[in-house]
Design a protein around this motif. Structure first.
Motif, PDB file in Angstrom:
ATOM      1  N   ASP A  22     -70.863 -55.155 108.753  1.00  0.00           N
ATOM      2  CA  ASP A  22     -70.044 -54.468 107.757  1.00  0.00           C
ATOM      3  C   ASP A  22     -69.920 -55.301 106.485  1.00  0.00           C
ATOM      4  O   ASP A  22     -70.274 -56.475 106.458  1.00  0.00           O
ATOM      5  CB  ASP A  22     -68.669 -54.116 108.344  1.00  0.00           C
ATOM      6  CG  ASP A  22     -67.761 -55.329 108.447  1.00  0.00           C
ATOM      7  OD1 ASP A  22     -67.299 -55.826 107.400  1.00  0.00           O
ATOM      8  OD2 ASP A  22     -67.520 -55.801 109.585  1.00  0.00           O
ATOM      9  N   HIS A  23     -69.364 -54.681 105.432  1.00  0.00           N
ATOM     10  CA  HIS A  23     -69.412 -55.285 104.102  1.00  0.00           C
ATOM     11  C   HIS A  23     -68.434 -56.453 103.921  1.00  0.00           C
ATOM     12  O   HIS A  23     -68.497 -57.153 102.903  1.00  0.00           O
ATOM     13  CB  HIS A  23     -69.185 -54.213 103.028  1.00  0.00           C
ATOM     14  CG  HIS A  23     -70.052 -54.378 101.826  1.00  0.00           C
ATOM     15  ND1 HIS A  23     -70.297 -53.356 100.925  1.00  0.00           N
ATOM     16  CD2 HIS A  23     -70.741 -55.450 101.348  1.00  0.00           C
ATOM     17  CE1 HIS A  23     -71.100 -53.803  99.960  1.00  0.00           C
ATOM     18  NE2 HIS A  23     -71.376 -55.069 100.191  1.00  0.00           N
ATOM     19  N   SER A  24     -67.557 -56.689 104.914  1.00  0.00           N
ATOM     20  CA  SER A  24     -66.651 -57.843 104.793  1.00  0.00           C
ATOM     21  C   SER A  24     -67.435 -59.152 104.726  1.00  0.00           C
ATOM     22  O   SER A  24     -66.956 -60.144 104.182  1.00  0.00           O
ATOM     23  CB  SER A  24     -65.673 -57.893 105.974  1.00  0.00           C
ATOM     24  OG  SER A  24     -66.334 -58.250 107.182  1.00  0.00           O
TER      25      SER A  24
ATOM     26  N   ILE B 228     -73.793 -52.193  94.928  1.00  0.00           N
ATOM     27  CA  ILE B 228     -74.298 -50.821  95.036  1.00  0.00           C
ATOM     28  C   ILE B 228     -73.631 -50.173  96.242  1.00  0.00           C
ATOM     29  O   ILE B 228     -73.866 -50.586  97.381  1.00  0.00           O
ATOM     30  CB  ILE B 228     -75.837 -50.820  95.173  1.00  0.00           C
ATOM     31  CG1 ILE B 228     -76.459 -51.641  94.033  1.00  0.00           C
ATOM     32  CG2 ILE B 228     -76.373 -49.400  95.180  1.00  0.00           C
ATOM     33  CD1 ILE B 228     -77.922 -51.996  94.265  1.00  0.00           C
ATOM     34  N   ASP B 229     -72.770 -49.177  95.987  1.00  0.00           N
ATOM     35  CA  ASP B 229     -71.868 -48.720  97.040  1.00  0.00           C
ATOM     36  C   ASP B 229     -71.265 -47.380  96.635  1.00  0.00           C
ATOM     37  O   ASP B 229     -71.110 -47.102  95.442  1.00  0.00           O
ATOM     38  CB  ASP B 229     -70.738 -49.775  97.185  1.00  0.00           C
ATOM     39  CG  ASP B 229     -70.081 -49.792  98.548  1.00  0.00           C
ATOM     40  OD1 ASP B 229     -69.853 -48.718  99.115  1.00  0.00           O
ATOM     41  OD2 ASP B 229     -69.775 -50.905  99.032  1.00  0.00           O
ATOM     42  N   ALA B 230     -70.912 -46.568  97.623  1.00  0.00           N
ATOM     43  CA  ALA B 230     -70.098 -45.379  97.350  1.00  0.00           C
ATOM     44  C   ALA B 230     -68.657 -45.774  97.047  1.00  0.00           C
ATOM     45  O   ALA B 230     -67.907 -45.009  96.440  1.00  0.00           O
ATOM     46  CB  ALA B 230     -70.123 -44.433  98.550  1.00  0.00           C
TER      47      ALA B 230
ATOM     48  N   MET C  94     -65.535 -48.908  96.079  1.00  0.00           N
ATOM     49  CA  MET C  94     -65.311 -50.073  95.211  1.00  0.00           C
ATOM     50  C   MET C  94     -65.073 -51.367  95.976  1.00  0.00           C
ATOM     51  O   MET C  94     -65.259 -52.452  95.432  1.00  0.00           O
ATOM     52  CB  MET C  94     -64.125 -49.817  94.287  1.00  0.00           C
ATOM     53  CG  MET C  94     -64.488 -49.068  93.041  1.00  0.00           C
ATOM     54  SD  MET C  94     -63.121 -49.104  91.869  1.00  0.00           S
ATOM     55  CE  MET C  94     -64.000 -48.533  90.403  1.00  0.00           C
ATOM     56  N   ASP C  95     -64.604 -51.272  97.206  1.00  0.00           N
ATOM     57  CA  ASP C  95     -64.386 -52.458  98.058  1.00  0.00           C
ATOM     58  C   ASP C  95     -63.585 -53.551  97.354  1.00  0.00           C
ATOM     59  O   ASP C  95     -63.843 -54.750  97.526  1.00  0.00           O
ATOM     60  CB  ASP C  95     -65.743 -53.031  98.533  1.00  0.00           C
ATOM     61  CG  ASP C  95     -66.469 -52.089  99.489  1.00  0.00           C
ATOM     62  OD1 ASP C  95     -65.909 -51.038  99.837  1.00  0.00           O
ATOM     63  OD2 ASP C  95     -67.614 -52.405  99.879  1.00  0.00           O
ATOM     64  N   ILE C  96     -62.601 -53.115  96.560  1.00  0.00           N
ATOM     65  CA  ILE C  96     -61.789 -54.097  95.819  1.00  0.00           C
ATOM     66  C   ILE C  96     -60.309 -53.949  96.152  1.00  0.00           C
ATOM     67  O   ILE C  96     -59.445 -54.475  95.457  1.00  0.00           O
ATOM     68  CB  ILE C  96     -62.068 -54.001  94.296  1.00  0.00           C
ATOM     69  CG1 ILE C  96     -61.615 -55.265  93.573  1.00  0.00           C
ATOM     70  CG2 ILE C  96     -61.422 -52.732  93.704  1.00  0.00           C
ATOM     71  CD1 ILE C  96     -62.137 -55.397  92.159  1.00  0.00           C
TER      72      ILE C  96
ATOM     73  N   TYR D 169     -75.956 -54.490  98.700  1.00  0.00           N
ATOM     74  CA  TYR D 169     -76.376 -53.095  98.851  1.00  0.00           C
ATOM     75  C   TYR D 169     -75.731 -52.500 100.091  1.00  0.00           C
ATOM     76  O   TYR D 169     -76.092 -52.836 101.211  1.00  0.00           O
ATOM     77  CB  TYR D 169     -77.906 -53.023  98.970  1.00  0.00           C
ATOM     78  CG  TYR D 169     -78.571 -51.867  98.248  1.00  0.00           C
ATOM     79  CD1 TYR D 169     -78.120 -50.558  98.411  1.00  0.00           C
ATOM     80  CD2 TYR D 169     -79.660 -52.070  97.418  1.00  0.00           C
ATOM     81  CE1 TYR D 169     -78.739 -49.499  97.738  1.00  0.00           C
ATOM     82  CE2 TYR D 169     -80.291 -51.021  96.733  1.00  0.00           C
ATOM     83  CZ  TYR D 169     -79.816 -49.738  96.915  1.00  0.00           C
ATOM     84  OH  TYR D 169     -80.424 -48.694  96.253  1.00  0.00           O
ATOM     85  N   ASP D 170     -74.736 -51.644  99.863  1.00  0.00           N
ATOM     86  CA  ASP D 170     -74.125 -50.892 100.960  1.00  0.00           C
ATOM     87  C   ASP D 170     -74.938 -49.621 101.122  1.00  0.00           C
ATOM     88  O   ASP D 170     -75.077 -48.843 100.175  1.00  0.00           O
ATOM     89  CB  ASP D 170     -72.662 -50.585 100.595  1.00  0.00           C
ATOM     90  CG  ASP D 170     -71.891 -49.906 101.712  1.00  0.00           C
ATOM     91  OD1 ASP D 170     -72.494 -49.138 102.488  1.00  0.00           O
ATOM     92  OD2 ASP D 170     -70.662 -50.132 101.783  1.00  0.00           O
ATOM     93  N   ILE D 171     -75.467 -49.397 102.325  1.00  0.00           N
ATOM     94  CA  ILE D 171     -76.389 -48.283 102.514  1.00  0.00           C
ATOM     95  C   ILE D 171     -75.677 -46.933 102.353  1.00  0.00           C
ATOM     96  O   ILE D 171     -76.338 -45.915 102.118  1.00  0.00           O
ATOM     97  CB  ILE D 171     -77.151 -48.410 103.861  1.00  0.00           C
ATOM     98  CG1 ILE D 171     -78.459 -47.618 103.842  1.00  0.00           C
ATOM     99  CG2 ILE D 171     -76.274 -48.017 105.032  1.00  0.00           C
ATOM    100  CD1 ILE D 171     -79.454 -48.051 102.798  1.00  0.00           C
TER     101      ILE D 171
HETATM  102 MN    MN Z   1     -69.152 -51.434 100.923  1.00  0.00          MN
END
Ligand code: MN
Ligand code: DIR
Ligand code: MN
Ligand code: MN
Length: 322
Positions: free
Chosen positions: A105-107, A128-130, A132-134, A235-237
């Protein structure tokens, strides 16, 4: 050309009791089974293959950390994995290798970005992601740390108490070092943080309006105006449309077409500045066998293009605005 490959079979940042999300930790093994190492070798890289990072189990609710905002899930585990990963990526970067980290996972990007940026102090980041992960540990509504990595990395994010596992980490990038592409599922509090900091954020709407060619050009001009900065691509798929990448835990409709995803990868490759790659959130336990294979093949194609393989778009004009 040397490439450092590391698999991170970890899903603690997308903790969910929902059965469908289990299996994200099997992403690295699945990509290997689909021929990842062979593909990279064929592109002319010497692969120094770390194998899989050893990660703690997260199938317990015991390590949850309560903040004033929400219950952070697997904080200590996520932080510990990211810390170990940061040291491996830093080592490889010092040795002059491009690092390719496969999630998971993106963590885990807290570790890769920190490890890379502490060695390449002039680096920039394309996210690159759907999503914002912020989110910060205080603003997150889900408590899932895969929705928060950038809050640990970017200077000026509203302050929050350092959760367990993250004592080693401090913000290493300025807002102007970061650009997003592919966004379409943004929470209001994330939008507020991003706007406050002035981070360049390109949504799917922007791509539909002006085309992927202009978007990637503007994004790269923002973070790498003179073309002399090492680029980290995370790159988040799930940035791809669910038709192209169905096997992911938080799919959002209306995503990047495969050609748009490839075009971004190719434009980054052509800068000659690419220095670190994360490829995350591929979950081979989601979808039919055909869907898993489709997601794996498309994920690997993006990696190949990032690493210099020429796409079918090479001689073609920019993909049209749809
Ligand atoms: Mn992500
Ligand atoms: C959501 C989802 N914004 C969260 N984030 C995801 O949990 O903070 N990121 N799915 O990839
Ligand atoms: Mn995402
Ligand atoms: Mn479109």
């Amino acid at each position: 050309k040397e490439l450092f490959l590391i698999g991170v079979p970890f899903a603690g940042g997308q903790a969910s009791t929902e059965q469908p999300r289990k299996g994200l930790e099997k992403g690295p093994a699945s990509l290997r089974q689909h021929g990842l190492v062979n593909n990279i070798t064929k592109l002319g890289f010497t692969v120094s293959d770390f194998g899989e990072l050893e990660v703690p189990l997260t199938d317990t609710e015991n390590h949850n950390y309560i903040t004033s905002g929400t219950t952070l899930k697997n904080s200590l585990e996520c932080g510990t994995v990211a810390h170990k990963l940061s040291e491996e990526v830093a080592k490889a970067t010092k040795q002059g290798k491009i690092s390719l980290t496969i999630g998971g996972d993106h963590s885990i990007a807290v570790g890769t970005v920190y490890g890379h940026a502490t060695v390449r102090k002039n680096s920039c980041l394309l996210w690159i992601d759907a999503h914002m992960d912020i989110n910060t540990p205080s603003t997150s509504l889900s408590g899932n740390i895969h929705g928060m990595p950038l809050s640990f990395l970017i200077k000026g994010v509203p302050e929050f108490a350092q959760p367990p596992g993250y004592e080693w980490c401090s913000p290493c990038l300025s807002p102007k070092d970061v650009a997003y592409i592919g966004l379409r599922d943004i929470e209001p509090q994330e939008r507020e943080i991003c706007d406050e900091l002035g981070i360049a954020a390109y949504t799917i709407d922007d791509i539909d309006k002006v085309g992927i060619g202009e978007v990637i050009q503007k994004a790269l001009e923002t973070i790498n105006p003179r073309g002399d900065r090492p680029i980290h691509v995370s790159y988040d798929i799930d940035s791809l449309d669910p038709k192209e990448a169905p096997s992911t835990g938080t799919p959002v409709k209306g995503g990047l077409t495969l050609d748009e995803g490839i075009y971004i990868a190719q434009m980054v490759a052509e800068t000659g500045c690419l220095s670190a790659i994360d490829m995350v959130e591929f979950n081979p336990a989601i979808g039919s066998e055909e869907e898993v294979t489709r997601t794996a093949m498309n994920t690997m194609e993006l990696i190949n293009i990032l690493l210099g393989k020429k796409s079918h778009l090479t001689e073609a004009p920019l993909p049209p605005v749809d």
